[in-house]
Write an enzyme that holds these catalytic residues in place. Structure first.
Site, short mmCIF file in Angstrom:
data_model
loop_
_atom_site.label_atom_id
_atom_site.label_comp_id
_atom_site.label_asym_id
_atom_site.label_seq_id
_atom_site.Cartn_x
_atom_site.Cartn_y
_atom_site.Cartn_z
N PRO A 1 0.83 -1.20 0.00
CA PRO A 1 0.00 0.00 0.00
C PRO A 1 0.87 1.26 0.00
CG PRO A 1 -0.78 -1.59 1.62
CD PRO A 1 0.52 -2.11 1.12
N CYS B 1 0.50 5.79 -0.84
CA CYS B 1 -0.38 6.91 -1.18
C CYS B 1 -0.05 7.48 -2.54
CB CYS B 1 -0.23 8.01 -0.14
SG CYS B 1 -0.66 7.39 1.47
N TYR C 1 -3.68 3.51 2.18
CA TYR C 1 -4.47 3.28 3.38
C TYR C 1 -5.93 3.62 3.06
CZ TYR C 1 -3.98 8.37 4.51
OH TYR C 1 -3.99 9.74 4.50
N TYR D 1 -4.59 -2.96 9.08
CA TYR D 1 -3.35 -2.16 9.02
C TYR D 1 -2.92 -1.71 10.41
CZ TYR D 1 -0.64 2.04 7.43
OH TYR D 1 0.29 3.02 7.21
N HIS E 1 2.87 1.91 11.04
CA HIS E 1 2.81 3.37 11.18
C HIS E 1 1.93 3.82 12.35
CE1 HIS E 1 3.73 2.80 6.76
NE2 HIS E 1 4.82 3.29 7.30
N ASP F 1 10.85 4.25 7.78
CA ASP F 1 10.31 3.17 6.96
C ASP F 1 10.56 3.49 5.48
OD1 ASP F 1 8.76 1.09 5.89
OD2 ASP F 1 6.92 2.25 6.05
N ARG G 1 8.13 2.72 -3.65
CA ARG G 1 8.80 3.65 -4.55
C ARG G 1 9.40 2.99 -5.81
NH1 ARG G 1 12.46 6.20 -0.12
NH2 ARG G 1 12.17 4.07 0.66
N CYS H 1 14.43 9.93 -3.47
CA CYS H 1 14.36 11.35 -3.10
C CYS H 1 13.12 11.67 -2.27
CB CYS H 1 14.36 12.22 -4.35
SG CYS H 1 12.95 11.88 -5.44
N CYS I 1 7.84 11.88 -4.26
CA CYS I 1 6.50 11.27 -4.39
C CYS I 1 5.74 11.43 -3.07
CB CYS I 1 6.62 9.79 -4.77
SG CYS I 1 7.80 8.86 -3.78
N ASP J 1 14.11 24.30 -16.12
CA ASP J 1 14.55 25.47 -15.36
C ASP J 1 14.73 26.70 -16.25
OD1 ASP J 1 14.54 23.90 -13.15
OD2 ASP J 1 16.69 24.01 -12.74
P1 ADP Z 1 16.94 21.41 -16.40
O1 ADP Z 1 16.75 20.96 -14.99
O2 ADP Z 1 15.90 22.37 -16.84
O3 ADP Z 1 17.11 20.26 -17.33
P2 ADP Z 1 19.86 21.82 -16.08
O4 ADP Z 1 20.51 23.05 -15.53
O5 ADP Z 1 19.95 20.58 -15.28
O6 ADP Z 1 18.35 22.23 -16.42
O7 ADP Z 1 20.51 21.51 -17.49
C1 ADP Z 1 20.80 22.49 -18.43
C2 ADP Z 1 21.90 21.99 -19.37
O8 ADP Z 1 22.01 22.89 -20.48
C3 ADP Z 1 23.31 21.95 -18.73
O9 ADP Z 1 23.85 20.65 -18.88
C4 ADP Z 1 24.13 23.00 -19.54
O10 ADP Z 1 25.47 22.58 -19.74
C5 ADP Z 1 23.39 23.06 -20.87
N1 ADP Z 1 23.50 24.34 -21.58
C6 ADP Z 1 23.15 25.56 -21.12
N2 ADP Z 1 23.35 26.52 -22.07
C7 ADP Z 1 23.82 25.87 -23.18
C8 ADP Z 1 24.20 26.30 -24.51
N3 ADP Z 1 24.08 27.56 -24.89
N4 ADP Z 1 24.66 25.37 -25.39
C9 ADP Z 1 24.75 24.07 -25.01
N5 ADP Z 1 24.41 23.61 -23.78
C10 ADP Z 1 23.94 24.49 -22.88
FE1 SF4 Z 2 11.69 7.17 -6.09
FE2 SF4 Z 2 11.90 9.82 -5.95
FE3 SF4 Z 2 10.23 8.66 -7.72
FE4 SF4 Z 2 9.65 8.62 -5.15
S1 SF4 Z 2 9.83 10.43 -6.45
S2 SF4 Z 2 9.54 6.89 -6.57
S3 SF4 Z 2 11.65 8.38 -4.23
S4 SF4 Z 2 12.46 8.52 -7.69
#
Ligand code: ADP
Ligand code: SF4
Length: 730
Positions: free
Chosen positions: A29, A31, A61, A170, A173, A268, A323, A349, A352, A675
């Protein structure tokens, strides 16, 4: 490929009461935020695992009665005919794949705040929950005990009617049955308190009643926290733990054994930051020395070698997983097909879990972007719609978003060029995985790296170019791709810009030798002095992780924290041990403290809640509160700037600014994800890459298509007719 015969034992069927589990892979089980009110989500998420080879799959649960209502968190419920109908969508879909469906009958007592039902929970004695400190329970008398036991029986019958094969009582927990068993909760002096036999009575009687009611049709399971890790004050495996196993064994068809309580259930669901695969075995393995019934347990098992060893050595009979089954619903099939290198290994991590802890939203997974999206977006984790055009696609950036986007585009059959200036796929994850305890996060990169290499071999026109020269706007325009995806990530701010003031902090400047960003620390090019101050406006792992790293390297570390320090780690269950670690490493944390200005070697700080509790109108240009007079200076050798992030979106904005040149260069569209669009969790960056790859033929593919919502609609049946089939994109 055929499976390696050394793993055969994992595929042997095993009898559990009147049922047979087809193999040893069992989703315990856990969530997901579906409960009984999102039956499509529930049915699709669980049954995809049946398709992927899991022999047994459970609900989360599942409340047996409104007296156990966990709102604001989402549990399943088996209260009435509506719940039977909704949960039978899950059991039907699981049965189609030959797997067993289980339900975890739950009564939380004082841990359930009953915010929706407004009921008062009952418990063995009266106490405030250590998890929900405002919730007290009412001490049960014999009438109450009989009634609550009957709640279990009636709920078991409804569960059988819903098609469940395995029915849990259950008690992990620290939920009700364990509260009777544990002297930490149970202060009774009648036949339900005192000796272990008395404390076990409620649980054993309940199991017996449930077995009498449905035991011919269903397997009876119990989840048992065999050691709550409190020492003598509660349950210890070699004392009351094994004694309870002996007492309950005759009424049980399947033991599901774990450790810990609810207030710190990260013991856990151990995050990889603190616990490795199989971390509960030293406790779990005792149960089989006493029980005559099959025993299963969890421990973030992802490696078939380890699973095989655990079963062969007689520690467990069945591999329990939450997981690992989320991260890869097809883990059993991949082992069966000799494709272990295709397993998308859980990184531990606990993102989830964070969503359940927050309450309400559907859960997400850092590794598996399709988790929770099976029904509402029709995403299958292993199947992808064929490419909708002959377009070639340039993806710039091979981090979580770009890497995932390129992978899914290639799975769909597009010609993709994935370009990154870095030496390795993985982007930001390559740095993060060097932080203390976060090594396993690199599995996120490893999965994409392996898959992309395989896909490029299959699709000769696609390419991965690493260590490339950084692409410019001209490079992208002239590249020759039909579509361009920008996934260039984000960077930490160099001037102190932060979530509280939205402006730079005067004097902060990462071009100074004594002011450093996290990236500068990862790059290792700046010298870090003895006396380090970390200025923190981020509520997740970066400040705690850098504090641990730097303290571990011998620096004296003070954290000036305007954001609640490591606050999000409460939701990922990492917080308790993180705080213990900070204490052990003598990290000095100044909470609710912000910075107003900086010099090369000193920082002016102030108490966020210093002065000014009274608010009044004082005319234009005058603050409505008294001036905060708590400002003072602290000194440092190095100032670490965990203040905020910004998108690396120059390339995207540069391309947007030259939109009129796209057509002449054969470019149909340009997108930005991860990002580079806005800083976010790795899980969400991965999701965005995945989503764009699936929806790239849509007219406005930059923006997500609407998803199917499961909502009550006024004047219409709760589930509008005909729309409740699970349909995957293919
Ligand atoms: P996200 O989490 O959004 O995937 P990251 O910061 O983990 O972002 O990854 C961005 C990637 O883009 C990095 O590996 C970086 O080296 C690459 N990067 C950023 N600018 C350039 C560019 N102008 N040309 C080639 N690679 C780039
Ligand atoms: Fe595993 Fe992270 Fe996915 Fe949860 S979120 S299942 S801990 S990889």
């Amino acid at each position: 490929m055929a499976r390696d015969p050394k793993y055969d034992i994992l595929f042997e069927p095993i009898k559990i009461g009147p049922k047979t589990l087809r193999n040893r892979f069992y989703q315990v089980p856990h969530c997901i935020g579906a409960g009984s009110d999102k039956p499509g989500f529930q049915a699709a998420h669980r049954s995809i695992k049946a398709e992927g080879g899991w022999g047994g799959i459970n609900t989360e649960y599942c409340s047996i009665h409104p007296e156990s209502d966990d709102t604001h968190r989402v549990s399943a419920r088996i209260w009435d005919d509506g719940d039977i109908r909704n949960l039978s969508a899950m059991t039907e879909h699981i049965h189609k794949h030959g797997s067993l469906a289980g339900v975890e009958m739950w009564y939380g007592a004082s841990h359930a705040p009953c915010m929706e039902s407004r009921c008062t929970p009952r418990g063995p004695s009266q106490y405030a929950s250590e998890f929900e400190m405002q919730t007290y329970c009412h001490e049960m008398d014999q009438d109450d005990i009989n009634e609550v036991q009957q709640f279990y029986v009636e709920a078991a019958k409804r569960s059988r009617d819903a098609g469940f094969d395995i029915i849990y009582v259950y008690g992990g927990h620290s939920y009700l049955p364990l509260q009777f068993l544990s002297p930490y909760y149970n202060k009774r002096t009648d036949k339900y308190g005192g000796s272990i036999e008395n404390r076990a009575r409620f649980w054993v009687e309940t199991l017996e009643k449930v077995k009498n009611a449905v035991g011919d049709d269903c397997a009876i399971a119990t989840r048992f926290a065999c050691d709550t890790l409190y020492g003598e004050d509660s349950i210890e495996i070699e004392r009351d733990g094994l004694k309870f196993v002996e007492l309950a064994d005759p009424f049980i068809d399947l033991w599901d054994v774990n450790i810990g309580d609810i207030a710190e259930w990260g013991e856990d669901a151990g995050p990889s930051r603190f616990y490795q695969q199989g971390h509960q075995l030293t406790w779990q393995k005792f149960v089989k020395t006493v029980s005559k019934k099959p025993v299963l347990g969890v421990g973030r098992f992802t490696d078939p070698e380890k699973m095989t060893e655990v079963i062969r050595s007689g520690q467990l009979d069945i591999i329990g997983a939450a997981r690992p089954s989320i991260s890869d619903p097809f883990l059993p099939n991949k082992i069966d097909e000799g494709r272990v290198d295709d397993v998308r290994v859980c990184i531990g991590c606990n993102v989830c879990i964070s969503r359940w802890e927050i309450g309400g939203p559907p859960f997400i997974c850092t590794q598996n972007a399709t988790a929770g999206e099976e029904y509402r977006r029709g995403w299958h984790p292993e199947k992808f719609p064929k490419a909708g055009s002959e377009d070639s696609i340039l993806v710039v950036g091979a981090g979580p978003s770009g890497g995932e986007c390129a992978r899914v585009l290639m799975e769909r059959g597009y010609t993709v060029h994935l370009v990154d200036q870095a030496e390795k796929i993985g982007g930001y994850v390559n740095d993060v995985a060097t932080l203390p305890g976060l090594g396993e996060w690199s599995y996120h990169r490893d999965y994409r790296e392996t898959q992309l290499e395989k896909l490029v071999k299959k699709n000769k026109n696609s390419q991965i170019a690493l260590s490339a020269k950084p692409l410019t706007v001209d490079d992208c325009l002239e590249y020759g791709a039909d579509k361009v995806v920008i996934a260039t990530g984000s960077s930490w701010n160099t001037d102190g810009t932060n979530a509280a003031t939205h402006d730079p902090i005067p004097g902060i400047d990462a071009s100074l030798p004594t002011h450093v960003t996290p990236e500068q620390i990862f790059a290792g090019k700046k010298e870090i002095g003895k006396n380090v101050v970390i200025l923190n406006y981020d509520p997740y792992y970066m400040a705690p992780s850098l504090a641990e790293k730097l303290a571990g390297d011998g620096h004296d570390v003070t954290v000036v924290s305007a954001a609640p320090f490591g606050h999000y780690m409460h939701f990922t269950l990492e917080a308790p041990n993180m705080h213990r670690r900070m204490h052990e490493m003598h990290v000095n944390i100044l909470g609710d403290t912000a910075a107003s200005r900086a010099e090369a070697n000193r920082l002016e700080i102030y108490d966020v809640y210093g002065d000014g509790s009274v608010r009044e109108y004082r005319g234009p240009g005058k603050l409505p509160r008294n001036e905060n007079k708590t400002h003072r200076w602290i000194e440092f050798d190095t100032l670490v700037l965990v203040t905020g992030r910004h998108s690396n979106d120059e390339l995207y904005r540069g391309l947007k600014a030259r939109k009129d040149e796209w057509k002449d260069n054969g470019i149909k569209d340009v997108y930005v994800i991860g990002d580079a669009w806005a800083p976010k969790l790795i899980a969400d960056a991965t999701f965005e890459g995945h989503r764009l790859a699936r929806e790239i033929e849509e007219k406005r593919a930059q923006y997500p298509k609407p998803y199917r919502r499961e909502v009550a609609t006024w004047g219409a049946p709760h589930m509008p007719g005909g729309e409740y089939e699970i349909e995957y994109q293919n």
